[in-house]
Design a protein around this motif. Sequence first.
Motif, PDB file in Angstrom:
ATOM      1  N   GLU A  93       0.832  -1.191   0.000  1.00 11.06           N
ATOM      2  CA  GLU A  93       0.000   0.000   0.000  1.00 11.06           C
ATOM      3  C   GLU A  93       0.874   1.252   0.000  1.00 11.06           C
ATOM      4  OE1 GLU A  93      -3.001   0.205   2.974  1.00 11.06           O
ATOM      5  OE2 GLU A  93      -3.359  -1.949   2.955  1.00 11.06           O
ATOM      6  N   PRO A  94       0.330   2.396  -0.425  1.00 16.01           N
ATOM      7  CA  PRO A  94       1.085   3.645  -0.352  1.00 16.01           C
ATOM      8  C   PRO A  94       1.520   3.940   1.088  1.00 16.01           C
ATOM      9  CG  PRO A  94      -0.889   3.932  -1.672  1.00 16.01           C
ATOM     10  CD  PRO A  94      -0.981   2.570  -1.066  1.00 16.01           C
ATOM     11  N   LEU A  95       2.755   4.382   1.244  1.00 17.75           N
ATOM     12  CA  LEU A  95       3.358   4.757   2.531  1.00 17.75           C
ATOM     13  C   LEU A  95       3.612   3.567   3.444  1.00 17.75           C
ATOM     14  CD1 LEU A  95       1.357   8.040   3.336  1.00 17.75           C
ATOM     15  CD2 LEU A  95       3.661   7.847   2.394  1.00 17.75           C
ATOM     16  N   GLU A  96       3.242   2.349   3.034  1.00 14.12           N
ATOM     17  CA  GLU A  96       3.451   1.187   3.893  1.00 14.12           C
ATOM     18  C   GLU A  96       4.941   0.902   4.061  1.00 14.12           C
ATOM     19  OE1 GLU A  96       1.321  -3.162   4.557  1.00 14.12           O
ATOM     20  OE2 GLU A  96       1.411  -2.302   2.540  1.00 14.12           O
ATOM     21  N   VAL A  97       5.711   1.028   2.984  1.00 14.54           N
ATOM     22  CA  VAL A  97       7.147   0.809   3.062  1.00 14.54           C
ATOM     23  C   VAL A  97       7.810   1.935   3.847  1.00 14.54           C
ATOM     24  CG1 VAL A  97       9.269   0.583   1.713  1.00 14.54           C
ATOM     25  CG2 VAL A  97       7.150  -0.494   0.908  1.00 14.54           C
ATOM     26  N   ALA A  98       7.341   3.167   3.641  1.00 11.89           N
ATOM     27  CA  ALA A  98       7.923   4.308   4.343  1.00 11.89           C
ATOM     28  C   ALA A  98       7.756   4.195   5.853  1.00 11.89           C
ATOM     29  CB  ALA A  98       7.288   5.605   3.841  1.00 11.89           C
ATOM     30  N   HIS A  99       6.702   3.505   6.305  1.00 12.51           N
ATOM     31  CA  HIS A  99       6.477   3.315   7.738  1.00 12.51           C
ATOM     32  C   HIS A  99       7.077   2.004   8.246  1.00 12.51           C
ATOM     33  CE1 HIS A  99       3.596   6.570   7.059  1.00 12.51           C
ATOM     34  NE2 HIS A  99       3.529   6.728   8.362  1.00 12.51           N
ATOM     35  N   ASP A 100       7.911   1.364   7.431  1.00 13.15           N
ATOM     36  CA  ASP A 100       8.592   0.117   7.807  1.00 13.15           C
ATOM     37  C   ASP A 100       7.623  -0.986   8.192  1.00 13.15           C
ATOM     38  OD1 ASP A 100      11.097   1.282   7.406  1.00 13.15           O
ATOM     39  OD2 ASP A 100      11.134   2.101   9.439  1.00 13.15           O
ATOM     40  N   LEU A 101       6.455  -0.994   7.540  1.00 14.17           N
ATOM     41  CA  LEU A 101       5.467  -2.030   7.823  1.00 14.17           C
ATOM     42  C   LEU A 101       5.386  -3.054   6.696  1.00 14.17           C
ATOM     43  CD1 LEU A 101       2.670   0.223   9.320  1.00 14.17           C
ATOM     44  CD2 LEU A 101       4.211  -1.293  10.548  1.00 14.17           C
ATOM     45  N   SER A 102       6.225  -2.873   5.681  1.00 13.27           N
ATOM     46  CA  SER A 102       6.242  -3.817   4.567  1.00 13.27           C
ATOM     47  C   SER A 102       7.610  -3.748   3.912  1.00 13.27           C
ATOM     48  CB  SER A 102       5.151  -3.479   3.549  1.00 13.27           C
ATOM     49  OG  SER A 102       5.241  -4.313   2.423  1.00 13.27           O
ATOM     50  N   LYS A 103       8.008  -4.856   3.313  1.00  8.90           N
ATOM     51  CA  LYS A 103       9.257  -4.874   2.567  1.00  8.90           C
ATOM     52  C   LYS A 103       9.081  -4.100   1.264  1.00  8.90           C
ATOM     53  CE  LYS A 103      10.812  -9.372   4.299  1.00  8.90           C
ATOM     54  NZ  LYS A 103      11.200 -10.759   3.913  1.00  8.90           N
ATOM     55  N   SER A 104      10.175  -3.526   0.779  1.00  4.88           N
ATOM     56  CA  SER A 104      10.123  -2.845  -0.505  1.00  4.88           C
ATOM     57  C   SER A 104       9.834  -3.861  -1.599  1.00  4.88           C
ATOM     58  CB  SER A 104      11.450  -2.144  -0.791  1.00  4.88           C
ATOM     59  OG  SER A 104      11.705  -1.145   0.178  1.00  4.88           O
ATOM     60  N   PRO A 105       9.016  -3.484  -2.570  1.00  2.14           N
ATOM     61  CA  PRO A 105       8.711  -4.435  -3.647  1.00  2.14           C
ATOM     62  C   PRO A 105       9.954  -4.713  -4.494  1.00  2.14           C
ATOM     63  CG  PRO A 105       7.831  -2.272  -4.153  1.00  2.14           C
ATOM     64  CD  PRO A 105       8.330  -2.204  -2.742  1.00  2.14           C
ATOM     65  N   ASP A 106       9.985  -5.894  -5.067  1.00  7.23           N
ATOM     66  CA  ASP A 106      11.096  -6.280  -5.934  1.00  7.23           C
ATOM     67  C   ASP A 106      10.907  -5.624  -7.301  1.00  7.23           C
ATOM     68  OD1 ASP A 106      13.191  -7.486  -7.218  1.00  7.23           O
ATOM     69  OD2 ASP A 106      12.151  -9.387  -7.529  1.00  7.23           O
ATOM     70  N   MET A 107      11.790  -4.664  -7.605  1.00  6.70           N
ATOM     71  CA  MET A 107      11.697  -3.959  -8.875  1.00  6.70           C
ATOM     72  C   MET A 107      12.716  -4.470  -9.885  1.00  6.70           C
ATOM     73  SD  MET A 107       9.219  -2.106  -7.875  1.00  6.70           S
ATOM     74  CE  MET A 107       8.954  -0.916  -9.188  1.00  6.70           C
ATOM     75  N   GLN A 108      13.391  -5.578  -9.582  1.00  6.67           N
ATOM     76  CA  GLN A 108      14.394  -6.122 -10.496  1.00  6.67           C
ATOM     77  C   GLN A 108      13.767  -7.118 -11.463  1.00  6.67           C
ATOM     78  OE1 GLN A 108      17.419  -4.778 -10.382  1.00  6.67           O
ATOM     79  NE2 GLN A 108      16.708  -3.539  -8.637  1.00  6.67           N
TER      80      GLN A 108
END
Length: 1022
Positions: A791-806
């Motif tokens: 979700e938006p801001l979920e990664v910024a709040h350290d509640l989710s891993k960053s999505p794999d963009m590779q």
Amino acid sequence: MRRFLRSGHDPARERLKRDLFQFNKTVEHGFPHQPSALGYSPALRILAIGTRSGAIKLYGAPGVEFMGLHRENNAVVQIHFLPGQCQLVTLLDDNSLHLWSLKVKGGVSELQEDESFTLRGPPGAAPSATQVTVVLPHSSRELLYLGTESGTVFAVQLPAFRVLEDRAISSDAVLQRLPEEARHRRVFEMVEALQEHPRDPTQILIGYSRGLLVIWDLQACRVLGHFLSSQQLESVCWQRDGRLIVSCHSDGSYCQWPVSGDTQHPEPLSSCVPYGPFPCKAITKIFWLTTRKGLPFTIFQGGMPRASFGDRHCVSVAHDGQQTAFDFTSRVIDFTVLAEADPAAAFDDPCALVVLAEEELVVIDLQTAGWPLVPPPYLASLHCSAITCSHHVSNIPLKLWERILAAGSRQNAHFSSMEWPIDGGTSLAPAPPQRDLLLTGHEDGSVRFWDASGVCLRLLYRLSTVRVFLTDTDPSESLSTQAEDEWPPLRKVGSFDPYSDDPRLGIQKIFLCKYSGYLAAAGTAGQVLVLELNDEEAEHTVEQVEADLLQDQEGYRWKGHERLCTRPGPVRFEPGFQPFVLVQCQPPAVVTSLALHSEWRLVAFGTSHGFGLFDHQQRRQVFVKCTLHPSDQLSLEGPLSRVKSLKKSLRQSFRRMRRSRVSNRKRPAPGPPREGQEAGAKAERVGLQDMELAPVQRKIEARSAEDSFTGFVRTLYFADTYLRDSSRHCPSLWAGTNGGTVYAFSLRVPPAERRMDEPVRAEQAKEIQLMHRAPVVGLLVLDGHSIPLPEPLEVAHDLSKSPDMQGSHQLLVVSEEQFKVFTLPKVSAKLKLKLTALEGSRVRRVSVAHFGSCRAENYGEHHLAVLTNLGDIQVVSLPLLKPQVRYSCIRREDVSGIASCVFTKYGQGFYLISPSEFERFSLSTKWLVEPRCLVALAETKIHSHPRNGADPEKALGRARNSGSQHDGEERKPVLVMERALLNDERVLKEIQSTLEGGQGSCGDWHSRRMAMGHSLSNGGAE
């Protein structure tokens, strides 16, 4: 042949499925539909409610709930708890009596029906001879006295329901023991009231409908005293010390009768018509309760002046010179007063008045000046205004939760600080592991925020969007405004208000970002409000922007309702969510889809005419896209064109049937088989006997592009993914329509330092047309690890891993008929699952859910939760689209229940089983919220009055999410209320009319229904 073979079962996978998936219907939230009876146990401090469908529900402390259903499905007329026992007796409208018990099994209490009984008369006797009118459980705990229409009082022994013929009190026996002056009058009709002497269990008071009251000695079988009124009797109350009897009558009066040993036929001490002198309606029930500090409380139902206030539903309270008639917006079913439970106490000292109305339960604090209302922790009136949509948000951050609680507490300042007085039993469940919100949109333009963390659905905060618009009523007006000197002293109470000032105010879509505190709410007249949370009161002008969705079209004319007029100038808003911008769609059709991306500060909206993107930080429109097909004239005709829409739908259905028949005729007839073919077929049959065959897929006929509402926008989704090439990812907006079209727009969002200086730009990059043209109900992008984007801001709040963009991303398109995965950015089909072709069902709701293992703490999987038009719920794996489990959840005939379903992110869900009740279910073994409680007699709790000034969170902070059975046990069908309600077609029609009414431009059912469940937009609930 290989395509017909199904892959074999994997035992390890089957074991893992059992650890991940389990279907349970757990608890029913809200207010029971069509209540018909009320009961209360002072010893247990448990409240019971019966319904017209034969269900009974018991409530104690928050989290303590029980449900039962009579086999007969008849209406519950009366409920009586047996004194000092965990048992109760119910009387149904078929004259049957049922004994229920709370029994402890496995450490928790369960409600069970022990016995049932119907009072029978002698052969040839009239039915009225044994028609029960009054039930009196005797304090001996062994007898039940039954008053009947014939005037006879029967004695029944418990628990076997054995009639004791020698203890029956016939009207003839009473007549023979009355003085001569009372015998000649026709005072004997049906028994209207039975009361036990508060101090002497050998005496009971019998009240007959013609006005005669008799004190009967059970041991000597004689009349100890009698009282004769000239008016028809309705009810009686015996004062705690036994020296006074108060009776109420059909003319709106009540009388006080002194009880003494030397007077056989006294005149009443006083006779009072509280709301006279003009003719009044009957007082149907009365309480006369003594206090330590002064005059008694007089509490009665009815008695209002017939001509002027005969249509009011009132319960009046009079004490120490103060009198108030509490005026309810729905019919009063029954009421009771919570007072001193110890029979040996000298005074009643009432603490609370409990009123069961047809649409809500109201508790009034009698110990605080002004008699304020006590906020309920459960039995919420969900349908105070008809529910039009819902939205679930899981795992709310503590800061946002506290801010919502603070805003709600300001709205509840007029409530009493008394602890919830119905606090029997003990909840044994652990505390909720996280904070969940259920948001409901309503017909009156309000959004209500509910604590859905545990068993009790508790109202936290109410948001109203009415202040933004001009309506017929001033929002600052109070329902209870009345001059102090007016008579009767009416005071409006309760929250049930079924009337809406304007149906265009209805909320159709809600989207809340739990990290930023932004909220988007869209309505029936094309209004899209963006709100932000403010802890202080504010006064400002709501900026308005118009979005013309027919910019490039000519010759179209909107024939539906007009837009809402906004309030000019600054508007004052209370603390909480405050709107700061209004996007008005033109034409003002109902908003059918909504998405909010709080990190990019963008909001997307769709109607039956197209969709648009709005930058709420710069307060400017980014773009609009018209999706109308030349044949979509119906989408411009508004809500009154449904007859035309039905005719066109029927015409198209007949055309499809005709095409299908023609195609069948054109198929070549099979010729006679040759010998070689016969031998080969026989060998093939032998070889396939031990193989499991995959079901043969039926053909899906492509829908015509001329079908109505192909431009209806069903879903919107934001994603940061590879749209143009595989080297650069960019923000994007995806839209799916009713005609099977998916639009993809690439977005250029300026960096934060230039966000206010440069505009957001959008350009259409892709357009996908599904061959079968089925409506697109969900869109989802999977990252390089095949995990849904956060979700938006979920990664910024350290509640989710960053999505794999590779790795390469994938796009999942869910239509009503199939699931299809495309590779990005080429948009080439990778795999698909044809749901309709295999099973004949269509997708109605779809959501991503995380299923945790009940054995391995850190193991979990992301899957799709799918609800079909058959009421089945399926779990489909990601990204391989393999069906995992399938459960039957909702009856296929319950169209409105299916339309109202909403999924959560952790494998739970809610759907309406009546206009006022949500059924909660779980697909996960790890997340299970259900009552798990224990009720036992506790002598120490008898005199524990609720205290004022207590922290309301203390009463509500007990454990609430629970389970009534252990894992691994075979679960019984405990959700009996749903079964009873769904047998009533009126209930289904009522919900369906609420969910489908006022849909504006929507023509067929698929278009008209309220999208209340999870969608895949932005990975959150919608």
